[in-house]
Design an enzyme around this catalytic site. Sequence first.
Site, PDB file in Angstrom:
ATOM      1  N   ARG A 264    -117.566 -20.996-107.148  1.00  0.00           N
ATOM      2  CA  ARG A 264    -116.370 -20.273-106.720  1.00  0.00           C
ATOM      3  C   ARG A 264    -115.158 -20.579-107.590  1.00  0.00           C
ATOM      4  O   ARG A 264    -114.277 -19.726-107.758  1.00  0.00           O
ATOM      5  CB  ARG A 264    -116.062 -20.596-105.250  1.00  0.00           C
ATOM      6  CG  ARG A 264    -116.946 -19.808-104.293  1.00  0.00           C
ATOM      7  CD  ARG A 264    -116.647 -20.167-102.861  1.00  0.00           C
ATOM      8  NE  ARG A 264    -117.157 -19.169-101.932  1.00  0.00           N
ATOM      9  CZ  ARG A 264    -117.087 -19.283-100.609  1.00  0.00           C
ATOM     10  NH1 ARG A 264    -116.538 -20.356-100.057  1.00  0.00           N
ATOM     11  NH2 ARG A 264    -117.554 -18.336 -99.832  1.00  0.00           N
TER      12      ARG A 264
ATOM     13  N   LYS B  40    -123.082 -21.240 -89.155  1.00  0.00           N
ATOM     14  CA  LYS B  40    -121.991 -20.311 -88.834  1.00  0.00           C
ATOM     15  C   LYS B  40    -122.568 -19.098 -88.104  1.00  0.00           C
ATOM     16  O   LYS B  40    -122.206 -17.955 -88.390  1.00  0.00           O
ATOM     17  CB  LYS B  40    -121.244 -19.862 -90.100  1.00  0.00           C
ATOM     18  CG  LYS B  40    -120.476 -20.982 -90.813  1.00  0.00           C
ATOM     19  CD  LYS B  40    -119.554 -20.410 -91.899  1.00  0.00           C
ATOM     20  CE  LYS B  40    -118.824 -21.491 -92.689  1.00  0.00           C
ATOM     21  NZ  LYS B  40    -118.025 -20.942 -93.792  1.00  0.00           N
TER      22      LYS B  40
ATOM     23  N   GLY C 256    -121.981 -19.394 -99.716  1.00  0.00           N
ATOM     24  CA  GLY C 256    -121.883 -20.618-100.517  1.00  0.00           C
ATOM     25  C   GLY C 256    -123.196 -21.376-100.632  1.00  0.00           C
ATOM     26  O   GLY C 256    -123.588 -21.792-101.728  1.00  0.00           O
TER      27      GLY C 256
ATOM     28  N   GLY D 283    -119.551 -14.670 -95.092  1.00  0.00           N
ATOM     29  CA  GLY D 283    -119.126 -13.814 -93.979  1.00  0.00           C
ATOM     30  C   GLY D 283    -118.448 -12.545 -94.477  1.00  0.00           C
ATOM     31  O   GLY D 283    -118.655 -11.460 -93.926  1.00  0.00           O
TER      32      GLY D 283
HETATM   33  C1  3PG Z   1    -116.688 -19.050 -96.580  1.00  0.00           C
HETATM   34  O1  3PG Z   1    -117.067 -20.081 -97.126  1.00  0.00           O
HETATM   35  O2  3PG Z   1    -117.433 -18.316 -95.932  1.00  0.00           O
HETATM   36  C2  3PG Z   1    -115.266 -18.646 -96.780  1.00  0.00           C
HETATM   37  O3  3PG Z   1    -114.607 -19.510 -97.630  1.00  0.00           O
HETATM   38  C3  3PG Z   1    -114.564 -18.526 -95.451  1.00  0.00           C
HETATM   39  O4  3PG Z   1    -114.564 -19.748 -94.782  1.00  0.00           O
HETATM   40  P1  3PG Z   1    -114.410 -19.746 -93.196  1.00  0.00           P
HETATM   41  O5  3PG Z   1    -115.691 -19.147 -92.655  1.00  0.00           O
HETATM   42  O6  3PG Z   1    -114.234 -21.185 -92.809  1.00  0.00           O
HETATM   43  O7  3PG Z   1    -113.229 -18.904 -92.853  1.00  0.00           O
HETATM   44 MG    MG Z   2    -117.866 -17.813 -93.804  1.00  0.00          MG
END
Ligand code: 3PG
Ligand code: MG
Length: 348
Positions: free
Chosen positions: A37, A176, A305, A328
Amino acid sequence: MRRPRSVRDADVAGKRVLVRADLNVPLEDGRVADDTRIRAALPTLELLLERGAAEIAVCSHLGRPQGPDPAFAIAPVAVRLRELLPDPRVRVLENTRFNPGETKNDPEFARELAAGMDVYVDDAFGSAHRAHSSTVGVAALLPAYAGLLLEQELEMLGRLLGEVERPFVLVAGGAKVEDKLSVLQHLGGRADTVLVGGKMAAELAAQAPREGVHVELPVDVVAAAAFERDAESVVVPAAAVPDGWLGLDIGPETCGRFGEVIRGAKTVFWNGPLGVFEWPAFAAGTKAVAQAVADVDGYTVVGGGDSVRALQELGLADRVSWVSTGGGASLELLEGKELPGVAAIPEA
Ligand code: 3PG
Ligand code: MG
């Protein structure tokens, strides 16, 4: 798709430019473990320098701290950026999420970020699905432009929203889960097959199947006695994980099945690792999927990531059509949603 105006059309000579990048990278022992990134942010910064920007303040969030927290200090990221781009005009601001106003799109924090700056460039595609002070709030306070990475992401991911060559296979994994579940259910309708692994598989297995979406869940998993790197582990059918054990990777039979489906695809979008791939005992599923995606003769996009890091570690990043810096964000874009970070920039 709506096109935000480009940094290429901005007059930045002698200006002070605030750049929002997504430098939310994995850290290990206080160092950047994968700088994808950071590298992806370079073209925009180089363009601004070439065009004579007087000063560039780069800001980003890092992790999900609930306020100031030394474990999430931006310093290791700033060190890496300076190694890659040693120009005294570039400085990196502290983790935007150290300010509790950031995630609430607090106008006060936006004013703080904009203070003393002339132009705002949003290159943080990975954060474009977040309506935060640094992604949306500042865009109302300064002339706002899209960075080169943001533009290219919209172009490459946007192709998946048009006519795609079929079969179109979507592979989803990762943590997530709360972010991804509803997105996945919508996006699944566009794909011919959705392969699901990781934490997501367990959540989806508990839900009624969606009509018209062909979802394949793992048939076997590598189950571990504890969430530990060297935990005792066994391969068991997905429905027979012993009480109190955790499925930390997809099993060998699932690897074979998923690999076969992926290799037969003409278009693939992959988001999220299939297991805890940072731990060698639970990395096989993610490796198998990465290899299969690399083998596809077609249009392949990998986002998120952790999946990107897996690709890099396996030396396969060059073998996919596009490595997205968004997890996301890429999912929400593919769902057809307008990303707040993009909507905040005036149209071209
Ligand atoms: C990610 O890694 O998906 C982005 O940088 C967003 O991070 P976040 O989901 O913590 O907002
Ligand atoms: Mg994210």
